[in-house]
Design a protein around this motif. Structure first.
Motif, mmCIF file in Angstrom:
data_model
loop_
_atom_site.group_PDB
_atom_site.id
_atom_site.type_symbol
_atom_site.label_atom_id
_atom_site.label_comp_id
_atom_site.label_asym_id
_atom_site.label_seq_id
_atom_site.Cartn_x
_atom_site.Cartn_y
_atom_site.Cartn_z
ATOM 1 N N ILE A 77 0.769 -1.156 0.023
ATOM 2 C CA ILE A 77 0.081 0.034 0.024
ATOM 3 C C ILE A 77 0.804 1.480 -0.024
ATOM 4 N N VAL A 78 1.950 1.397 0.859
ATOM 5 C CA VAL A 78 2.831 2.283 0.921
ATOM 6 C C VAL A 78 3.564 2.765 -0.206
ATOM 7 N N THR A 137 -7.232 -2.372 -5.508
ATOM 8 C CA THR A 137 -7.317 -3.937 -6.020
ATOM 9 C C THR A 137 -6.387 -4.605 -4.888
ATOM 10 N N SER A 138 -4.983 -3.828 -4.737
ATOM 11 C CA SER A 138 -4.300 -4.521 -3.774
ATOM 12 C C SER A 138 -4.859 -4.520 -2.238
ATOM 13 N N LYS A 139 -5.480 -3.744 -1.968
ATOM 14 C CA LYS A 139 -6.310 -3.905 -0.576
ATOM 15 C C LYS A 139 -7.350 -4.928 -0.667
ATOM 16 N N GLY A 238 -15.571 -10.177 13.794
ATOM 17 C CA GLY A 238 -14.874 -9.782 14.767
ATOM 18 C C GLY A 238 -13.523 -10.184 14.920
ATOM 19 N N ARG A 239 -12.854 -10.551 13.550
ATOM 20 C CA ARG A 239 -11.464 -10.874 13.170
ATOM 21 C C ARG A 239 -10.675 -9.851 13.604
ATOM 22 N N GLU A 240 -9.821 -10.437 14.506
ATOM 23 C CA GLU A 240 -8.673 -9.553 14.804
ATOM 24 C C GLU A 240 -7.474 -9.547 13.846
ATOM 25 N N GLY A 241 -6.746 -8.407 14.076
ATOM 26 C CA GLY A 241 -5.624 -8.025 13.057
ATOM 27 C C GLY A 241 -6.121 -7.479 11.739
ATOM 28 N N LEU A 242 -7.383 -7.073 11.631
ATOM 29 C CA LEU A 242 -7.822 -6.289 10.776
ATOM 30 C C LEU A 242 -7.351 -4.923 10.690
ATOM 31 N N ARG A 243 -6.255 -4.477 9.537
ATOM 32 C CA ARG A 243 -5.661 -3.251 9.656
ATOM 33 C C ARG A 243 -6.660 -2.084 9.274
ATOM 34 N N TRP A 244 -7.409 -1.508 10.027
ATOM 35 C CA TRP A 244 -8.414 -0.619 10.079
ATOM 36 C C TRP A 244 -7.858 0.537 9.363
ATOM 37 N N GLN A 245 -6.364 1.213 9.949
ATOM 38 C CA GLN A 245 -6.249 2.420 9.207
ATOM 39 C C GLN A 245 -5.741 2.072 7.810
ATOM 40 N N GLY A 246 -5.263 1.185 7.223
ATOM 41 C CA GLY A 246 -4.913 1.003 6.050
ATOM 42 C C GLY A 246 -6.205 0.783 5.233
ATOM 43 N N LEU A 247 -7.371 0.144 5.934
ATOM 44 C CA LEU A 247 -8.617 -0.109 5.187
ATOM 45 C C LEU A 247 -9.126 1.430 5.096
ATOM 46 N N MET A 248 -9.364 2.148 6.045
ATOM 47 C CA MET A 248 -10.009 3.421 5.711
ATOM 48 C C MET A 248 -9.299 4.604 5.018
ATOM 49 N N THR A 249 -7.842 4.136 4.966
ATOM 50 C CA THR A 249 -7.012 5.038 3.940
ATOM 51 C C THR A 249 -7.397 4.706 2.623
ATOM 52 N N MET A 299 -4.948 17.105 -4.549
ATOM 53 C CA MET A 299 -4.529 17.820 -3.504
ATOM 54 C C MET A 299 -4.930 17.068 -2.166
ATOM 55 N N SER A 300 -5.859 16.019 -2.159
ATOM 56 C CA SER A 300 -6.625 15.395 -1.121
ATOM 57 C C SER A 300 -5.899 14.509 -0.511
ATOM 58 N N ASN A 301 -4.733 13.792 -1.229
ATOM 59 C CA ASN A 301 -4.068 12.843 -0.191
ATOM 60 C C ASN A 301 -3.470 12.939 0.950
ATOM 61 N N PHE A 302 -2.844 14.279 1.061
ATOM 62 C CA PHE A 302 -1.970 14.801 2.239
ATOM 63 C C PHE A 302 -3.038 14.725 3.415
ATOM 64 N N TYR A 303 -4.262 15.313 3.133
ATOM 65 C CA TYR A 303 -5.181 15.470 4.183
ATOM 66 C C TYR A 303 -5.707 14.151 4.587
ATOM 67 N N ILE A 304 -5.875 13.270 3.577
ATOM 68 C CA ILE A 304 -6.508 11.936 3.951
ATOM 69 C C ILE A 304 -5.586 11.160 4.808
ATOM 70 N N TYR A 305 -4.229 11.085 4.522
ATOM 71 C CA TYR A 305 -3.640 10.213 5.350
ATOM 72 C C TYR A 305 -3.236 10.989 6.655
ATOM 73 N N SER A 306 -3.122 12.276 6.652
ATOM 74 C CA SER A 306 -3.063 12.746 7.980
ATOM 75 C C SER A 306 -4.408 12.476 9.051
ATOM 76 N N LEU A 307 -5.433 12.348 8.475
ATOM 77 C CA LEU A 307 -6.502 12.016 9.046
ATOM 78 C C LEU A 307 -6.595 10.321 9.457
ATOM 79 N N THR A 308 -6.223 9.767 8.660
ATOM 80 C CA THR A 308 -6.352 8.244 8.807
ATOM 81 C C THR A 308 -5.116 7.588 9.400
ATOM 82 N N VAL A 309 -4.034 7.953 9.093
ATOM 83 C CA VAL A 309 -2.925 7.224 9.385
ATOM 84 C C VAL A 309 -2.226 7.885 10.723
ATOM 85 N N SER A 310 -2.168 7.189 11.781
ATOM 86 C CA SER A 310 -1.760 7.885 13.130
ATOM 87 C C SER A 310 -0.337 8.193 12.952
#
Length: 331
Positions: A77-78, A137-139, A238-249, A299-310
């Protein structure tokens, strides 16, 4: 002499460009130009904000991900996010050329920059479409096949993105091959663009439109919808380990993208049926609105990543704090 030949060829190219510009439906400044200074300067300010957000924001994304590894997400993803950042920086250069023509109220770019702007548009946008499709598609694959996560490496992601960059070169190459001088300047968008004047475009343009625009957008819509449905299903388990930050991003990036291209998509679909008033609200003002909306994707990606990726947000906070302390020490 050689010098005379060069001058003659340059003069011929300039004359050809001028002839194409004069035949443009929207080449009449009196009828289609933006005469209100307040509107023109508002457009310029909005474009400048887009440029700064993209150049600064995407540069920060690249530095933070490459040098400081500030994104605690899957490497695939990165890697794709890095390519999207590069593409957005390239696309933002088109906005710089647009603002120059907008403020001058005419084409002041010269032949080279005019041609560059036109062909760069038909390269950077398909690249952006397919990179976004690769992201969603990768996600989906990472979420659908978690046990095969090791197969999705950073190297494989870079190879996929490199293939996108290379294949999309064919789009401007085809334009050049059909008619390299078919460039026009119109006041509807205050920019140079490829006019598709040759008869062959009657058949070839729909094919290119499907491959460079419709196909990646269908992939994005399908994968994003599937991604949201799969995420809801997994969350209910309730599956643990789901990467919600990456998913929401990824989801938020795709949703913003889809909303940004929606108006211009409507224009191209409906535009052929609105023929009675080419200088009216739809073909001029709605088209300009569509261009303004699609710029938000740049221009939106910087603001999206700032919001979703801690981790990225923490990186920005630390760097800002250090910069503030350094400035205060120097006062």
């Amino acid at each position: 002499s050689l010098l005379y030949t060069i001058k003659f060829e340059h003069s011929t190219a300039a004359t050809t460009l001028h002839k194409h510009m004069n035949t443009s439906l929207y080449a009449n400044y009196t009828e289609f130009g933006i005469h209100n200074p307040a509107v023109r300067y508002t457009w310029a300010c909005y474009g400048t904000f887009n440029i700064l957000s993209s150049l600064l924001g995407d540069t920060i994304i690249l530095v933070a991900s490459v040098k400081y590894h500030a994104f605690k997400l899957h490497k695939t993803i990165v890697a794709i996010m890095q390519h999207i950042a590069v593409c957005d920086i390239i696309t933002s250069t088109n906005l710089i050329l647009f603002i120059a023509s907008l403020l001058a109220e005419k084409n002041i770019l010269g032949d080279f920059l005019c041609y560059l702007r036109a062909y760069l548009t038909f390269y950077s946008f398909p690249v952006s479409f397919y990179l976004t499709a690769a992201l969603t598609t990768s996600k989906v694959c990472l979420l659908k096949y978690p046990l095969r996560e090791g197969l999705w490496t950073k190297r494989a992601a870079h190879k996929t993105c490199a293939a996108v960059w290379v294949v999309c070169v064919l789009n401007p190459v085809i334009l050049l091959a059909v008619d390299s001088s078919d460039i026009q300047f119109d006041y509807k968008e205050c920019a140079c663009y490829y006019a598709f004047s040759a008869d062959v475009w009657l058949f070839l343009k729909p094919v290119l439109g499907f491959l460079t625009s419709l196909l990646p957008n269908l992939i994005i819509i399908f994968t994003t919808t599937w991604l949201i449905m799969e995420a809801r299903r997994v969350a209910k388990r309730g599956r643990e380990g789901l990467r919600w930050q990456g998913l929401m991003t990824v989801i938020l990036t795709a949703v913003v993208y889809c909303l940004s291209v929606l108006p211009i998509t409507i224009y191209h679909i409906v535009g052929d049926f609105v023929t009675d008033d080419p200088g009216g609200v739809f073909h001029v003002y709605f088209y300009r609105f569509s261009l303004a909306v699609i710029c938000t994707n740049v221009m939106s990606n910087f603001y999206i990543y700032s919001l979703t990726v801690s981790s990225f947000r923490e990186f920005l906070f630390v760097r800002a704090s250090r910069l503030r302390s350094k400035v205060l020490r120097n006062l």
